[in-house]
Design a protein around this motif. Structure first.
Motif, PDB file in Angstrom:
ATOM      1  N   GLY A   1       0.818  -1.211   0.000  1.00  0.00           N
ATOM      2  CA  GLY A   1       0.000   0.000   0.000  1.00  0.00           C
ATOM      3  C   GLY A   1       0.847   1.254   0.000  1.00  0.00           C
ATOM      4  N   LEU A   2       1.972   1.207   0.720  1.00  0.00           N
ATOM      5  CA  LEU A   2       2.874   2.355   0.776  1.00  0.00           C
ATOM      6  C   LEU A   2       3.462   2.664  -0.598  1.00  0.00           C
ATOM      7  CD1 LEU A   2       5.520   3.113   3.465  1.00  0.00           C
ATOM      8  CD2 LEU A   2       6.213   3.087   1.073  1.00  0.00           C
ATOM      9  N   VAL A   3       3.960   1.641  -1.280  1.00  0.00           N
ATOM     10  CA  VAL A   3       4.584   1.854  -2.589  1.00  0.00           C
ATOM     11  C   VAL A   3       3.568   2.390  -3.590  1.00  0.00           C
ATOM     12  CG1 VAL A   3       5.709   0.722  -4.540  1.00  0.00           C
ATOM     13  CG2 VAL A   3       6.381   0.136  -2.201  1.00  0.00           C
ATOM     14  N   ILE A   4       2.384   1.772  -3.627  1.00  0.00           N
ATOM     15  CA  ILE A   4       1.351   2.228  -4.560  1.00  0.00           C
ATOM     16  C   ILE A   4       0.911   3.642  -4.222  1.00  0.00           C
ATOM     17  CG2 ILE A   4      -1.017   1.825  -5.353  1.00  0.00           C
ATOM     18  CD1 ILE A   4      -0.518  -1.173  -4.936  1.00  0.00           C
ATOM     19  N   GLY A   5       0.667   3.898  -2.934  1.00  0.00           N
ATOM     20  CA  GLY A   5       0.233   5.225  -2.524  1.00  0.00           C
ATOM     21  C   GLY A   5       1.286   6.282  -2.771  1.00  0.00           C
TER      22      GLY A   5
ATOM     23  N   ILE B   1       3.078   6.095 -14.833  1.00  0.00           N
ATOM     24  CA  ILE B   1       2.785   6.040 -13.396  1.00  0.00           C
ATOM     25  C   ILE B   1       3.448   4.835 -12.748  1.00  0.00           C
ATOM     26  CG2 ILE B   1       0.933   5.736 -11.697  1.00  0.00           C
ATOM     27  CD1 ILE B   1      -0.896   7.324 -13.532  1.00  0.00           C
ATOM     28  N   ILE B   2       3.562   3.741 -13.490  1.00  0.00           N
ATOM     29  CA  ILE B   2       4.111   2.513 -12.912  1.00  0.00           C
ATOM     30  C   ILE B   2       5.637   2.523 -12.821  1.00  0.00           C
ATOM     31  CG2 ILE B   2       2.148   1.160 -13.734  1.00  0.00           C
ATOM     32  CD1 ILE B   2       3.969   0.064 -15.945  1.00  0.00           C
ATOM     33  N   ALA B   3       6.301   3.538 -13.332  1.00  0.00           N
ATOM     34  CA  ALA B   3       7.769   3.568 -13.363  1.00  0.00           C
ATOM     35  C   ALA B   3       8.344   3.964 -12.009  1.00  0.00           C
ATOM     36  CB  ALA B   3       8.251   4.514 -14.461  1.00  0.00           C
TER      37      ALA B   3
ATOM     38  N   TYR C   1       0.827  16.274 -16.103  1.00  0.00           N
ATOM     39  CA  TYR C   1       1.716  15.423 -16.897  1.00  0.00           C
ATOM     40  C   TYR C   1       1.247  13.963 -16.892  1.00  0.00           C
ATOM     41  CZ  TYR C   1       5.855  12.939 -18.500  1.00  0.00           C
ATOM     42  OH  TYR C   1       6.701  12.101 -19.190  1.00  0.00           O
ATOM     43  N   TYR C   2       0.956  13.442 -15.699  1.00  0.00           N
ATOM     44  CA  TYR C   2       0.628  12.015 -15.613  1.00  0.00           C
ATOM     45  C   TYR C   2      -0.777  11.698 -16.118  1.00  0.00           C
ATOM     46  CZ  TYR C   2       5.023  11.109 -13.308  1.00  0.00           C
ATOM     47  OH  TYR C   2       6.372  10.997 -13.047  1.00  0.00           O
TER      48      TYR C   2
ATOM     49  N   PHE D   1       2.728  10.990  -5.629  1.00  0.00           N
ATOM     50  CA  PHE D   1       3.700  11.821  -6.360  1.00  0.00           C
ATOM     51  C   PHE D   1       3.110  12.291  -7.686  1.00  0.00           C
ATOM     52  CE2 PHE D   1       6.905  12.075  -9.712  1.00  0.00           C
ATOM     53  CZ  PHE D   1       7.725  13.068  -9.208  1.00  0.00           C
ATOM     54  N   CYS D   2       2.501  11.377  -8.399  1.00  0.00           N
ATOM     55  CA  CYS D   2       1.986  11.701  -9.736  1.00  0.00           C
ATOM     56  C   CYS D   2       0.868  12.741  -9.691  1.00  0.00           C
ATOM     57  CB  CYS D   2       1.488  10.438 -10.428  1.00  0.00           C
ATOM     58  SG  CYS D   2       2.783   9.225 -10.776  1.00  0.00           S
ATOM     59  N   PHE D   3      -0.041  12.576  -8.737  1.00  0.00           N
ATOM     60  CA  PHE D   3      -1.233  13.428  -8.755  1.00  0.00           C
ATOM     61  C   PHE D   3      -1.232  14.553  -7.722  1.00  0.00           C
ATOM     62  CE2 PHE D   3      -2.580   9.426 -10.741  1.00  0.00           C
ATOM     63  CZ  PHE D   3      -2.950   9.943 -11.983  1.00  0.00           C
ATOM     64  N   PHE D   4      -0.343  14.498  -6.732  1.00  0.00           N
ATOM     65  CA  PHE D   4      -0.171  15.641  -5.834  1.00  0.00           C
ATOM     66  C   PHE D   4       0.697  16.711  -6.485  1.00  0.00           C
ATOM     67  CE2 PHE D   4      -0.701  12.950  -1.711  1.00  0.00           C
ATOM     68  CZ  PHE D   4      -2.069  13.096  -1.792  1.00  0.00           C
TER      69      PHE D   4
END
Length: 263
Positions: free
Chosen positions: A63-67, A88-90, A80-81, A72-75
């Motif tokens: 959950g930590l890694v996904i969150g 996003i998966i990179a 861009y994302y 990062f992408c959407f905050f």
């Protein structure tokens, strides 16, 4: 001025598969947290909870890694994302949000703990005092990647980062590594045996880290794709204000014994 040590972010590569220092920092953080939590359970004579702890940390880590990545992408770079969703998966390229990771870990951890009818706040306190260890290694990973550097500085320990232009800058990753990582861990670790109401140590972690991170944002080079609020407040500071408020609210509700029924 100090010379920035240009460390290859890739430890080794086999064909298309590569192992990076940044990812390794996450793995090290996980096992350090596991060791420290097992140590606390042993202090309390609850070795019977080792299997539950291991499963809890495993799912919370996912959950930590996904969150962290989604945060990062959407905050910070939503425009861009939204146009490059496949990137996003990179996660191996860096670009992780602490606040997003915290949200992801808490949500997954809460679901797992309540599914097994355990006390979320009790487990959260146990894990919260080890949280700064992950911050310590995470900032080392940021430093190796040359990301999250500070604003220009003429201090003797300033560095020129590869992506930061030709001017010396604060090595803010190392500042945070020491303060929000090492020093905050030593502070919280001393509190681990305090017989406080469940949730108190989690609240202290939220408030302490929120304040420290808010202050460090003033010397960190803003990294977001939209204007600063009021011309100076970064997204990181906005998230820290929410974090501090959540910690204060939790502390109040814990002391009033309003949350024990649900958490």
């Amino acid at each position: 001025m100090l010379t920035y040590p240009k460390i290859n972010p890739v430890i080794f590569k086999i064909g298309p598969f590569s192992v990076r220092w940044y990812g390794l920092m996450y793995i090290i953080s996980f096992f350090c947290c596991l060791f420290l939590c097992r140590y606390q359970l042993k202090e309390r004579g609850r070795q019977d909870l080792y299997p539950f702890l291991e499963n809890l940390l495993f799912y919370s880590f996912i959950g930590l890694v996904i969150g962290a990545r989604i945060g990062f992408c959407f905050f910070y770079y939503p425009d861009y994302y939204l146009h490059h969703p496949w990137e996003i998966i990179a996660v191996w390229e860096g670009g992780m949000s602490f606040h997003g990771g915290l949200i992801g870990a808490v949500l997954v951890g809460y679901i797992y703990i309540k599914k097994h009818r355990q006390s979320f706040l009790w487990w959260a306190d146990l894990i919260a005092v080890t949280g700064p260890v992950g911050l310590f290694f995470g900032r080392i990973g940021n430093f190796i990647n040359g990301e999250i550097y500070g604003k220009p500085s003429n201090l003797p320990w300033a560095m020129i980062f590869p992506e930061g232009g030709p001017v010396p800058r604060h090595p803010v990753q190392l500042y945070e590594c020491l303060v929000t990582g090492l020093f905050l861990f030593l502070f919280l670790w001393k509190l681990r045996k305090k017989d406080w109401l469940p949730g108190t140590k989690l609240a202290i972690f939220l408030i302490s880290y929120g304040i420290l991170r808010f202050l460090f944002e003033f010397i960190r080079e803003p990294a977001q794709s939209f204007p600063l609020l009021f011309g100076w407040m970064t997204m990181g500071q906005i998230l820290c204000i929410v974090m501090i408020f959540a910690g204060i609210l939790l502390l109040y509700l814990v002391r009033k014994k309003f949350v024990q029924k649900y958490f």
